[in-house]
Design an enzyme around this catalytic site. Sequence first.
Site, PDB file in Angstrom:
ATOM      1  N   HIS A  12     -83.219 -40.222  14.303  1.00  0.00           N
ATOM      2  CA  HIS A  12     -82.448 -39.238  15.073  1.00  0.00           C
ATOM      3  C   HIS A  12     -83.136 -38.780  16.357  1.00  0.00           C
ATOM      4  O   HIS A  12     -82.512 -38.100  17.170  1.00  0.00           O
ATOM      5  CB  HIS A  12     -82.166 -38.007  14.204  1.00  0.00           C
ATOM      6  CG  HIS A  12     -81.494 -38.341  12.912  1.00  0.00           C
ATOM      7  ND1 HIS A  12     -82.121 -38.280  11.693  1.00  0.00           N
ATOM      8  CD2 HIS A  12     -80.236 -38.767  12.663  1.00  0.00           C
ATOM      9  CE1 HIS A  12     -81.277 -38.646  10.745  1.00  0.00           C
ATOM     10  NE2 HIS A  12     -80.134 -38.946  11.299  1.00  0.00           N
ATOM     11  N   HIS A  52     -78.210 -30.336  14.004  1.00  0.00           N
ATOM     12  CA  HIS A  52     -78.527 -31.718  13.615  1.00  0.00           C
ATOM     13  C   HIS A  52     -79.736 -32.194  14.427  1.00  0.00           C
ATOM     14  O   HIS A  52     -79.830 -31.910  15.633  1.00  0.00           O
ATOM     15  CB  HIS A  52     -77.308 -32.616  13.879  1.00  0.00           C
ATOM     16  CG  HIS A  52     -77.463 -33.982  13.287  1.00  0.00           C
ATOM     17  ND1 HIS A  52     -78.182 -34.986  13.916  1.00  0.00           N
ATOM     18  CD2 HIS A  52     -77.015 -34.516  12.126  1.00  0.00           C
ATOM     19  CE1 HIS A  52     -78.149 -36.073  13.161  1.00  0.00           C
ATOM     20  NE2 HIS A  52     -77.451 -35.816  12.065  1.00  0.00           N
ATOM     21  N   GLU A  63     -80.510 -34.918  15.812  1.00  0.00           N
ATOM     22  CA  GLU A  63     -80.199 -35.675  17.035  1.00  0.00           C
ATOM     23  C   GLU A  63     -79.875 -34.724  18.199  1.00  0.00           C
ATOM     24  O   GLU A  63     -80.346 -34.916  19.325  1.00  0.00           O
ATOM     25  CB  GLU A  63     -79.007 -36.613  16.768  1.00  0.00           C
ATOM     26  CG  GLU A  63     -78.661 -37.472  17.963  1.00  0.00           C
ATOM     27  CD  GLU A  63     -77.468 -38.381  17.684  1.00  0.00           C
ATOM     28  OE1 GLU A  63     -77.316 -38.873  16.541  1.00  0.00           O
ATOM     29  OE2 GLU A  63     -76.683 -38.597  18.615  1.00  0.00           O
ATOM     30  N   THR A  98     -73.965 -39.161  18.473  1.00  0.00           N
ATOM     31  CA  THR A  98     -73.462 -40.520  18.207  1.00  0.00           C
ATOM     32  C   THR A  98     -72.598 -40.643  16.957  1.00  0.00           C
ATOM     33  O   THR A  98     -71.899 -41.643  16.794  1.00  0.00           O
ATOM     34  CB  THR A  98     -74.649 -41.489  18.024  1.00  0.00           C
ATOM     35  OG1 THR A  98     -75.488 -40.965  16.986  1.00  0.00           O
ATOM     36  CG2 THR A  98     -75.442 -41.654  19.301  1.00  0.00           C
ATOM     37  N   SER A 152     -75.697 -36.552   5.652  1.00  0.00           N
ATOM     38  CA  SER A 152     -75.487 -37.602   6.653  1.00  0.00           C
ATOM     39  C   SER A 152     -74.228 -37.294   7.458  1.00  0.00           C
ATOM     40  O   SER A 152     -73.118 -37.262   6.914  1.00  0.00           O
ATOM     41  CB  SER A 152     -75.359 -38.957   5.933  1.00  0.00           C
ATOM     42  OG  SER A 152     -74.647 -39.859   6.737  1.00  0.00           O
ATOM     43  N   ASN A 180     -72.633 -39.054   9.728  1.00  0.00           N
ATOM     44  CA  ASN A 180     -71.596 -40.101   9.819  1.00  0.00           C
ATOM     45  C   ASN A 180     -70.858 -40.275   8.495  1.00  0.00           C
ATOM     46  O   ASN A 180     -69.665 -40.566   8.483  1.00  0.00           O
ATOM     47  CB  ASN A 180     -72.178 -41.397  10.389  1.00  0.00           C
ATOM     48  CG  ASN A 180     -72.982 -42.179   9.404  1.00  0.00           C
ATOM     49  OD1 ASN A 180     -72.424 -42.874   8.570  1.00  0.00           O
ATOM     50  ND2 ASN A 180     -74.305 -42.064   9.473  1.00  0.00           N
ATOM     51  N   SER A 218     -76.274 -45.079   6.711  1.00  0.00           N
ATOM     52  CA  SER A 218     -77.649 -45.036   6.184  1.00  0.00           C
ATOM     53  C   SER A 218     -77.707 -45.419   4.702  1.00  0.00           C
ATOM     54  O   SER A 218     -78.702 -45.140   4.032  1.00  0.00           O
ATOM     55  CB  SER A 218     -78.245 -43.638   6.406  1.00  0.00           C
ATOM     56  OG  SER A 218     -77.326 -42.636   6.023  1.00  0.00           O
TER      57      SER A 218
END
Length: 296
Positions: free
Chosen positions: A78, A128, A130, A169, A225, A227, A269
């Site tokens: 990240h 987060h 990232e 992302t 997670s 995503n 992941s």
Amino acid sequence: MEQKKRLFIAQPHGVCAGVERAIDTVEEVLKTANGTVWVLHELVHNDFLTEELTRRGVRFTENINDVPDGSVLLFGAHGVGNDVEELARRKKLQITDATCPLVCKLQKAACDAVKNGEKVILFGHKNHPEVCGVLGRLPEETVFPVSSPAEVSALPDLNGTPCRMLSQTTMNTQEIGEVFSAVQKRFPHALPGTGACYATTQRQNAVRKLAEKVDFIVILGSVRSSNSRRLQEIAAACGAESLLLDSAAELPPELLKNRTAVGLSSGASVPEQLFTECVRKLEESGFNEKVIVSGE
Ligand code: SF4
């Protein structure tokens, strides 16, 4: 005659290229490091991988101050901000950077925008790693994190200052579109920038297609997670019931009993091994006819 049970499998599955790279990087470091290998935050958001690496002696921490001076430290997929890199230098840590190249691309786009005199409007989850990494690379007054169109309405007036729209992302591609539209409505001169990565986009597309075929979707992935959670939200938005599970062991047999079709997807992941185990478990429950649903 026994009714056929169909398993609709989202493609792609297994880890994305960025996660694979992070895993390969830690493997390389483990081969050569003398002493403890530290990882800041999680390498990737997956309990199976974190537990496996912990078993092999890797230590994870949320706080770089926990890492003894001079130690070996990995930055996970990240990414981190300049503040963390600076602290690592001061502590004389031996750094290996496993930041995903697509996160690096976002960081660069944000830094380039600010160098060009633009303000950055960053769509993402504010806590987060990232997003923290991108915020940690920019002067505070140059970046506005937002997590919804409503927050775009609450932004201060930028008085015609050039601005750039960027996204974490792993956000929902549809929501990225909505937030970017809200930004452009409010600041018509705002310039488009990077959105979701291809791994996120393809997985989300596949879940949208799954929801056209089934009313129940199993999604493998961690609740931490981003995503994976977006995949569950997308399934719900498309009207499908879904379960977010860490592994096949959590599959509740009673929920499969009277169904003739199930969808299966996974976050970026989740190792392929966990996905294969889940397919096997669904086969044992009678879902033997497999249909691939591609998000590419
Ligand atoms: S989900 Fe996208 S940004 Fe995140 S590690 Fe994978 S490829 Fe990179």
